[in-house]
Design an enzyme around this catalytic site. Structure first.
Site, PDB file in Angstrom:
ATOM      1  N   CYS B 175       0.801  -1.351   0.072  1.00 26.46           N
ATOM      2  CA  CYS B 175       0.139   0.007  -0.176  1.00 26.46           C
ATOM      3  C   CYS B 175       0.771   1.307  -0.030  1.00 26.46           C
ATOM      4  O   CYS B 175       0.438   2.340   0.042  1.00 26.46           O
ATOM      5  CB  CYS B 175      -0.963   0.060   1.214  1.00 26.46           C
ATOM      6  N   HIS B 308      -2.251   8.237   6.091  1.00 30.06           N
ATOM      7  CA  HIS B 308      -2.658   6.932   5.577  1.00 30.06           C
ATOM      8  C   HIS B 308      -3.860   6.605   5.878  1.00 30.06           C
ATOM      9  O   HIS B 308      -4.596   6.047   5.265  1.00 30.06           O
ATOM     10  CB  HIS B 308      -1.585   5.829   6.140  1.00 30.06           C
ATOM     11  N   GLU B 319      -0.528   4.990  13.659  1.00 34.53           N
ATOM     12  CA  GLU B 319      -0.173   6.203  12.903  1.00 34.53           C
ATOM     13  C   GLU B 319      -0.389   7.286  13.873  1.00 34.53           C
ATOM     14  O   GLU B 319       0.379   8.372  13.901  1.00 34.53           O
ATOM     15  CB  GLU B 319      -1.110   6.276  11.626  1.00 34.53           C
ATOM     16  N   LYS B 340      -9.055   8.390   2.468  1.00 37.05           N
ATOM     17  CA  LYS B 340      -9.659   7.172   2.177  1.00 37.05           C
ATOM     18  C   LYS B 340     -11.189   6.903   2.801  1.00 37.05           C
ATOM     19  O   LYS B 340     -11.955   6.078   2.329  1.00 37.05           O
ATOM     20  CB  LYS B 340      -8.715   6.191   2.861  1.00 37.05           C
ATOM     21  N   HIS B 345      -9.447   2.536   0.268  1.00 37.02           N
ATOM     22  CA  HIS B 345      -8.065   2.302   0.093  1.00 37.02           C
ATOM     23  C   HIS B 345      -7.719   1.958  -1.290  1.00 37.02           C
ATOM     24  O   HIS B 345      -8.096   0.730  -1.726  1.00 37.02           O
ATOM     25  CB  HIS B 345      -7.647   1.291   1.060  1.00 37.02           C
ATOM     26  N   PHE B 403       1.284  -3.286   3.778  1.00 34.89           N
ATOM     27  CA  PHE B 403       1.883  -4.561   4.322  1.00 34.89           C
ATOM     28  C   PHE B 403       3.231  -4.937   3.981  1.00 34.89           C
ATOM     29  O   PHE B 403       4.122  -4.106   3.055  1.00 34.89           O
ATOM     30  CB  PHE B 403       0.935  -5.693   3.219  1.00 34.89           C
TER      31      PHE B 403
END
Lengths: 342, 416
Positions: B175, B308, B319, B340, B345, B403
């Site tokens: 991502c 993110h 985060e 998002k 996403h 990931f």
């Protein structure tokens, strides 16, 4: 700043490590393919696969590696061999290490298994399989084993991406992003990729494994270091047979402009359709030739690493002062690199 | 001079400043800058029932699926090749077309192409597998699926469509791929290895990935609400974001309109877990810090963070901890939001699309609301943008984490 190849490591259908690799290439005979059942068809597919180890490697006890697919194990084994005595330096955070993993098919075993489960009944598809389908899973596992937090890229695409990875590693070291960098090319066999490859060229035999090159600044390399990365060409693109030939010829012209002699690691594999462009472009090459894919098979991004590894070995044993590597992609690009003995 | 990716004879050069002169975007909010700007500015959401594949047996049945027109923008692809263009390429072509048009680059521009994706043409790979199993003796259309499935074929499509040449680098850092791609292009330009570059990311929804996140129970069964105290997961989306990037010198020499400057890039690996960030967000903190350090900017000077912010409990907590620590005393007044919440996403495209959103905020001097937020997570020491807001915005930091522990931060500066 000069960038050198400190060491390298391999896993191939010849076995785990340099010794098996060197022995198979010295013997020169194509390794026997094995048959892989193809669901729904009576005739099996043929691949060359990494042989199982008699004893599981120690790294497999790491929590991140116990349930990984073969590609991650190949990546780690090749990387540890390449790093050699620097492993503890990385683990103790005394050496910043970047990682560039290069794959064409990547983690296909788990991807096929997971998709099959999801297709049949997504409500029971295994959450353990899915994370291992991600292209960068092997590089993540390697980073975890080494405890490195520096920059890591996974490149996906044509097998030529291994040489792109070498260029990136050299740039990172020069730019000061890292002190050293591993570039690993890796693939794993599956009936699905073998089935796909036969459509592109039925004479190609896919193989799996990994190859790792460990790059450093010349000033920080050990006295046993023998080879320097001189150049990586820009790739040349093609969309048809004639353009493929022109692209291969252009790479030869670029590589030989400053290095008219030496050893050539050429990427030929004994498949006329796939070899045509390289064979024609490099016709008349007077220097020594190495063709590891004739012995080991079409290992895609791993094979590009094997091409580099055997070229480096030729430089290390003194049989040549410079080595050229020409990597042909499947259907898009060709690229070259030059190494020189220090 | 023969262009080379690497040459031992290269001499170090003073770093070049890097600017963005073109941008293209496709999301479920629409195709192009204008509908996306309208949507992000007002905090619209674009989730709808998935129609691209069967989701009837999944826990979740909605996503931010893009609505694409039937045709494609004018291009040079042959009719035969146009028939083979898949959904991922279509998303990429629309975004690339807009980026190239707005940049005003001449035709036949030779520029490195650096793209991020996690899945490439995965839907074609899925079709290949289904036919291989259900009709194993038939090769009908299988060769096309094999070739078009590969990620480098989507890049070939835009190269062919717009007569682009230049080395291709495809980064698959989960991502963070799109942000890494832009960051890598920045590295190339900054070091003087190219004058201009095309960078970004693309992602098309597909069964494997949708089922994967569903299997992990990472998808929200209600509404994606990043940084909400009761958030219950992410929502998937699809789209593409493409930037035309060049050195400031090159842009000035051709009188280009500059959208923004990219002044910092941090890339760090979190080796805590394959799918979970370290709870204290150490790698995220390091990525943000690195992006600011290279730019010579302190967190006090950053006006907005495009987080993110996936909406999963673990990501947002990590985060938030990282932003709190990185921002220090600035945290209490630093606006943060996750877009998002509007478009889902976009995985390999997320960092690229959010880079375009960052440009929009710098150009328009507004902050995008974090749609759907009801009760901010008390772990967030920073204010979360909840409503359409006008603001003075000179620096925007955009975070992308993925990931495998890929963490990337991009720092953009307003151009005036």
């Amino acid at each position: 700043m000069r960038i050198v190849i400190s060491d390298w490591g391999v896993v191939s259908p010849a076995g785990w490590g340099k010794d098996a690799f060197r022995k198979a290439l010295a013997e020169g005979a194509p390794l026997a393919p094995k048959e892989v059942p193809r669901p729904g068809q009576s005739s099996p597919l043929r691949v060359r696969s990494v042989p199982p180890l008699a004893k599981r490697p120690d790294f497999i006890t790491h929590a991140r590696l116990r349930r990984t697919s073969p590609i991650s194990q190949y990546v780690v084994a090749a990387a540890l061999e390449a790093l050699g005595p620097d492993v503890p330096l990385v683990q103790q955070n005394q050496l910043t290490l970047g990682i560039v993993l290069c794959v064409t098919c990547g983690c296909v075993n788990y991807s096929r298994r997971f998709y099959d489960e999801a297709w049949k009944n997504p409500s029971t598809a295994s959450p353990l399989l899915f994370p291992e389908t991600v292209f960068n899973a092997p590089s993540s596992h390697l980073a975890a084993l080494l405890g490195t937090t520096a920059i890591t890229y996974t490149l996906v695409g044509e097998p030529t991406n291994f040489l792109v990875g070498l260029a990136i590693a050299g740039q990172w070291i020069r730019d000061g992003r890292v002190q050293s960098c591993l570039v690993v090319g890796a693939e794993e066999n599956d009936w699905l990729t073998a089935d796909a490859a036969r459509l592109l060229d039925p004479d190609v035999t896919l193989s799996d494994g990994a190859g790792a090159l460990y790059l450093k600044k010349a000033s920080e390399a050990s006295p046993q270091t023998h080879t320097e990365l001189i150049s990586v060409t820009d790739p040349q693109f093609f969309a048809n047979r004639q353009a493929r030939l022109r692209a291969a010829q252009t790479i030869r012209d670029q590589l030989t402009r400053d290095t008219p002699s030496g050893v050539l690691s050429d990427g030929m594999q004994g498949a006329p359709k796939s070899d045509f462009a390289l064979e024609t472009a490099w016709r008349g090459w007077a220097g020594h030739r190495l063709s590891p894919k004739r012995v080991l098979g079409e290992g895609l991004s791993a094979a590009a690493a094997w091409q580099c590894a055997c070229a480096l070995d030729a430089l290390a044993d003194g049989s040549a002062s410079s080595a050229l590597v020409s990597v042909m992609g499947m259907n898009q690009q060709v690229i070259g690199a030059c190494f020189r003995r220090i | 001079m023969i262009p080379v990716l690497f040459s031992a004879s290269d001499q170090p050069k003073p770093p070049s400043r890097v600017v963005i002169t073109g941008a293209g975007i496709v999301t479920a909010l629409g195709q192009g800058w204008q509908p996306n700007e309208q949507g992000f500015r007002t905090g619209s959401t674009a989730f709808r029932p998935v129609t691209l594949f069967d989701v009837s047996r999944q826990r979740v049945s909605f996503a931010a699926e893009a609505r694409l027109p039937d045709g494609l923008p004018p291009n040079r692809l042959s009719q035969a090749r146009l028939r083979r263009v898949d959904r991922a390429s279509r998303l990429l072509l629309w975004a690339a077309d807009e980026a190239l048009r707005t940049s005003g680059w001449p035709e036949n521009t030779s520029a490195p192409i650096v793209l991020g994706t996690t899945s490439g043409g995965m839907s074609l790979g899925e079709e290949f597998y289904r036919q291989a199993i259900t009709d194993p003796t038939s090769n009908r259309r299988q060769l096309t699926r094999v070739t078009q499935y590969q990620a480098h074929q989507q890049v070939s499509d835009i190269m062919g469509a717009y007569d682009l040449t230049g080395p291709v680098t495809l980064i698959a850092n989960a991502c963070a791929s799109g942000a890494n791609a832009i960051g890598h292009a920045w590295d190339l330009l900054r070091a003087g290895r190219a004058n201009c570059a095309i960078a970004g990311g693309y992602e098309a929804l597909c069964t494997l990935v949708f089922a994967g996140f569903d299997a992990l129970q990472a998808l929200s069964t209600t509404q994606c609400r990043p940084f909400d105290a009761k958030r219950d997961g992410l929502a998937l989306g699809e789209g593409a974001g493409i930037l035309a990037m060049e050195t400031l010198e090159h842009a000035r020499s051709r009188g280009a309109t500059i959208l923004a400057e990219l002044v910092g890039y941090g890339a760090v690996t979190d080796s805590h877990h394959l799918t979970q960030p370290h709870p204290t967000g150490d790698a995220a903190y390091a990525a943000m810090t690195a992006a600011c350090e290279v730019a010579g900017i302190s967190p006090d000077e950053v006006d907005y963070v495009n987080a993110h912010g996936t909406g999963t409990p673990l990501n947002d907590a990590s985060e938030a901890a990282a932003i709190n620590r990185w921002a220090g005393g600035r945290a209490s007044s630093l606006p943060v939001s996750s877009t998002k919440a509007s478009v889902g996403h976009l995985l390999g495209a997320a960092g690229a699309v959010e880079a375009v959103v960052s440009l929009m905020t710098l150009r328009g001097q507004w902050l995008p609301p974090n749609a759907g937020l009801r009760e901010p997570d008390p772990a967030c020491e920073f204010p979360i943008v909840r409503f359409p807001t006008s603001a003075k915005v000179n620096y925007v930091l955009s975070n992308s984490f993925g990931f495998g522990g890929s963490n990337a931060s991009l720092l953009f500066r307003r151009w005036q």
